[in-house]
Motif scaffolding. Structure first.
Motif, short mmCIF file in Angstrom:
data_model
loop_
_atom_site.label_atom_id
_atom_site.label_comp_id
_atom_site.label_asym_id
_atom_site.label_seq_id
_atom_site.Cartn_x
_atom_site.Cartn_y
_atom_site.Cartn_z
N LEU A 121 0.82 -1.21 0.00
CA LEU A 121 0.00 0.00 0.00
C LEU A 121 0.85 1.26 0.00
CD1 LEU A 121 -2.76 -1.10 2.54
CD2 LEU A 121 -2.94 -0.98 0.04
N VAL A 122 1.90 1.28 0.80
CA VAL A 122 2.77 2.46 0.86
C VAL A 122 3.46 2.68 -0.48
CG1 VAL A 122 4.84 3.44 1.92
CG2 VAL A 122 3.09 2.37 3.35
N LEU A 123 3.99 1.63 -1.07
CA LEU A 123 4.68 1.78 -2.35
C LEU A 123 3.71 2.20 -3.45
CD1 LEU A 123 7.14 -1.26 -2.28
CD2 LEU A 123 7.71 1.16 -2.11
N LEU A 124 2.51 1.69 -3.42
CA LEU A 124 1.51 2.10 -4.40
C LEU A 124 1.21 3.59 -4.27
CD1 LEU A 124 -0.56 1.52 -6.58
CD2 LEU A 124 -2.14 0.76 -4.80
N ALA A 125 1.01 4.07 -3.03
CA ALA A 125 0.69 5.48 -2.81
C ALA A 125 1.86 6.38 -3.20
CB ALA A 125 0.31 5.72 -1.35
N VAL A 126 3.08 6.00 -2.83
CA VAL A 126 4.22 6.87 -3.13
C VAL A 126 4.50 6.88 -4.63
CG1 VAL A 126 6.20 5.28 -2.92
CG2 VAL A 126 6.42 7.65 -2.17
N ALA A 127 4.29 5.77 -5.32
CA ALA A 127 4.48 5.76 -6.77
C ALA A 127 3.46 6.66 -7.45
CB ALA A 127 4.36 4.33 -7.31
N ASP A 128 2.23 6.62 -7.00
CA ASP A 128 1.20 7.50 -7.56
C ASP A 128 1.54 8.96 -7.29
OD1 ASP A 128 -1.57 7.86 -8.73
OD2 ASP A 128 -1.79 8.88 -6.81
N THR A 129 2.05 9.24 -6.08
CA THR A 129 2.45 10.62 -5.74
C THR A 129 3.57 11.10 -6.64
OG1 THR A 129 1.75 10.44 -3.42
CG2 THR A 129 3.47 12.04 -3.91
N ILE A 130 4.56 10.26 -6.90
CA ILE A 130 5.67 10.63 -7.78
C ILE A 130 5.16 10.99 -9.17
CG2 ILE A 130 7.72 9.73 -8.97
CD1 ILE A 130 8.28 8.09 -6.39
N HIS A 131 4.26 10.16 -9.71
CA HIS A 131 3.69 10.44 -11.04
C HIS A 131 2.82 11.70 -11.01
CE1 HIS A 131 5.06 7.03 -13.32
NE2 HIS A 131 4.64 6.18 -12.40
N ARG A 132 2.01 11.81 -9.98
CA ARG A 132 1.02 12.89 -9.91
C ARG A 132 1.69 14.26 -9.84
NH1 ARG A 132 -4.17 12.35 -8.91
NH2 ARG A 132 -3.86 10.18 -8.31
N TYR A 133 2.80 14.35 -9.11
CA TYR A 133 3.46 15.64 -8.90
C TYR A 133 4.79 15.76 -9.64
CZ TYR A 133 -0.05 16.75 -5.44
OH TYR A 133 -1.25 17.02 -4.82
N ILE A 175 7.64 14.25 -9.40
CA ILE A 175 8.80 14.31 -8.50
C ILE A 175 9.94 13.51 -9.10
CG2 ILE A 175 9.64 13.83 -6.17
CD1 ILE A 175 6.69 13.88 -5.24
N ALA A 176 11.14 14.04 -9.07
CA ALA A 176 12.30 13.34 -9.61
C ALA A 176 12.56 12.07 -8.80
CB ALA A 176 13.54 14.24 -9.58
N ALA A 177 12.54 10.92 -9.48
CA ALA A 177 12.76 9.65 -8.79
C ALA A 177 14.14 9.58 -8.15
CB ALA A 177 12.56 8.49 -9.76
N GLN A 178 15.09 10.35 -8.68
CA GLN A 178 16.44 10.32 -8.13
C GLN A 178 16.47 10.67 -6.65
OE1 GLN A 178 19.28 9.23 -9.60
NE2 GLN A 178 20.14 9.49 -7.55
N HIS A 179 15.53 11.49 -6.20
CA HIS A 179 15.49 11.85 -4.78
C HIS A 179 15.24 10.62 -3.91
CE1 HIS A 179 15.80 15.88 -6.08
NE2 HIS A 179 14.53 16.11 -6.32
N PHE A 180 14.54 9.64 -4.45
CA PHE A 180 14.25 8.42 -3.69
C PHE A 180 15.45 7.47 -3.70
CE2 PHE A 180 10.28 10.33 -4.76
CZ PHE A 180 9.50 10.12 -3.64
N TRP A 181 16.16 7.41 -4.81
CA TRP A 181 17.36 6.56 -4.86
C TRP A 181 18.44 7.15 -3.95
CZ3 TRP A 181 13.85 3.97 -6.43
CH2 TRP A 181 13.21 4.06 -7.66
N THR A 182 18.54 8.49 -3.92
CA THR A 182 19.50 9.15 -3.03
C THR A 182 19.15 8.87 -1.56
OG1 THR A 182 19.87 10.91 -4.64
CG2 THR A 182 20.50 11.37 -2.37
N PHE A 183 17.88 8.92 -1.26
CA PHE A 183 17.42 8.62 0.10
C PHE A 183 17.79 7.20 0.50
CE2 PHE A 183 13.86 6.78 2.64
CZ PHE A 183 14.12 7.43 3.83
N LEU A 184 17.52 6.24 -0.37
CA LEU A 184 17.81 4.84 -0.06
C LEU A 184 19.32 4.61 0.08
CD1 LEU A 184 15.17 3.12 -2.36
CD2 LEU A 184 15.22 3.08 0.14
N ASP A 185 20.11 5.33 -0.71
CA ASP A 185 21.57 5.21 -0.58
C ASP A 185 22.03 5.66 0.81
OD1 ASP A 185 22.32 4.04 -2.92
OD2 ASP A 185 22.77 5.91 -3.97
#
Length: 344
Positions: free
Chosen positions: A130-142, A144-154
């Motif tokens: 559920l969380v991944l579904l919501a955050v993926a929709d948020t990324i598309h909807r707004y 948002i650069a996906a790189q910010h999420f890869w940087t966070f995970l790093d």
């Protein structure tokens, strides 16, 4: 697809996903959740989704499976046998799969396929999906650069023993900044497109990143004892050494639950640094859309108030956790809302 509230019609998975994220934010992010109440209704679900994603990752890094289940029984994360490092790899893989889909509506099916080989336990509610579904929709909807999420995970991998990036001590403020640029600044940059700006978004990014770092440094000061229990010291060694503080002294303070005068002076020094970061971030709030400014000012004021609580306790960070009282949180939120209404 930019802006607008999630459409529940025809997408029941999204409605459930955003509702789960809201519950997580309400349960575990009291300051942020209160601040989001000042946002317009269409923006709140997206901010809740980002918070829930960060909380999910942080809990996987910080806690073993049984500890997570005990602390958050209503939001049990999928924790197979991979260990935290493997879990971060899995989460990144899952999110990349969802983001590669052209339509957010199909994300639930793709995510289910991605998760299936890794299911080691059955939960009544699959919170991770559920969380991944919501955050993926948020990324598309707004957008948002996906790189910010890869940087966070790093940066989160820097907290996991056994990974190539693992680090449990920081020698200098520069090293800590490297960590915070991914773990905190990246979150500020994730949120910025949701909030909207009155200037080019690039103009607001430095302040958004600074505010994220200010929040995180406040966490480090509040949670010195908790981090020590996990074998971590985030406060830079060279800055501590200037006040005669080393790891052994911090451990001694933790065991005795008393703050040594040398540690007290070091904490006062870091609080001054922290407040300076808040000051550098504050002008960036005026670059945001007017309607969201009260919420962000509320979050900034309330989080900075934790520093006041640390000082008021005579820096007793080893004996109790500094908390901003609910009545103060409500008063600050009301003040910011009233001020915004008057200036409109």
């Amino acid at each position: 697809m930019i802006g607008g509230a999630p459409h529940a019609a025809g997408q029941p998975e999204l409605a459930v996903a955003y509702r789960e994220c809201r519950q997580i934010a309400a349960a575990h992010g009291r300051t942020y959740f209160l601040a989001t109440r000042l946002l317009s209704a269409e923006r709140r679900p997206a901010v809740h989704a980002l918070y829930a994603f960060a909380r999910m990752v942080d809990d996987i890094v910080d806690h073993a499976e049984t500890d997570v289940a005990q602390r958050y029984p209503s939001h049990a994360w999928q924790l197979p046998e991979h260990g935290p490092g493997g879990e971060l790899e899995l989460i990144e893989k899952q999110l990349r799969i969802v983001l590669e889909s052209q339509e957010a509506a199909s994300a639930a099916g793709l995510l289910g396929v991605a998760l299936e080989p890794y299911r080691a336990a059955t939960y009544a509610t699959d919170t991770r999906t559920l969380v991944l579904l919501a955050v993926a929709d948020t990324i598309h909807r707004y957008d948002i650069a996906a790189q910010h999420f890869w940087t966070f995970l790093d940066s989160m991998r820097m907290d996991v023993p056994g990974t190539a990036r693992f680090r449990d001590r920081y020698a200098t403020m520069a090293e800590l900044h490297e960590y915070m640029s991914g773990s905190a600044a990246a979150i500020g940059l994730q949120v910025l497109p949701i909030l909207g700006t009155v200037a080019p978004i690039a103009d607001a990014e430095p302040a958004a990143a600074a505010l994220g770092e200010a929040f995180q440094l406040t966490n480090f000061l509040r949670d010195v004892a908790e981090d020590l229990e996990r074998g971590r010291v985030y406060l830079p060694a060279d800055e501590l050494a200037a006040f005669g503080v080393d790891h052994e002294l911090l451990v001694h303070c933790h065991h005795t639950r008393r703050t040594d005068p040398r540690v007290r002076r070091a904490l006062a020094h870091f609080i001054a640094i922290n407040r300076d970061i808040y000051r550098h971030a504050e002008p960036g709030i005026d670059l945001l859309e007017p309607r969201v400014r009260p919420a962000i000012r509320t979050a900034a004021v309330l989080y900075a108030s934790i520093l006041d609580r640390i000082e008021d306790s005579d820096y007793a960070v080893f004996s109790h956790r500094a908390v901003v009282p609910r009545h103060h949180r409500l008063r600050v939120a009301a003040t910011q809302f009233t001020a915004a209404a008057i200036t409109r």
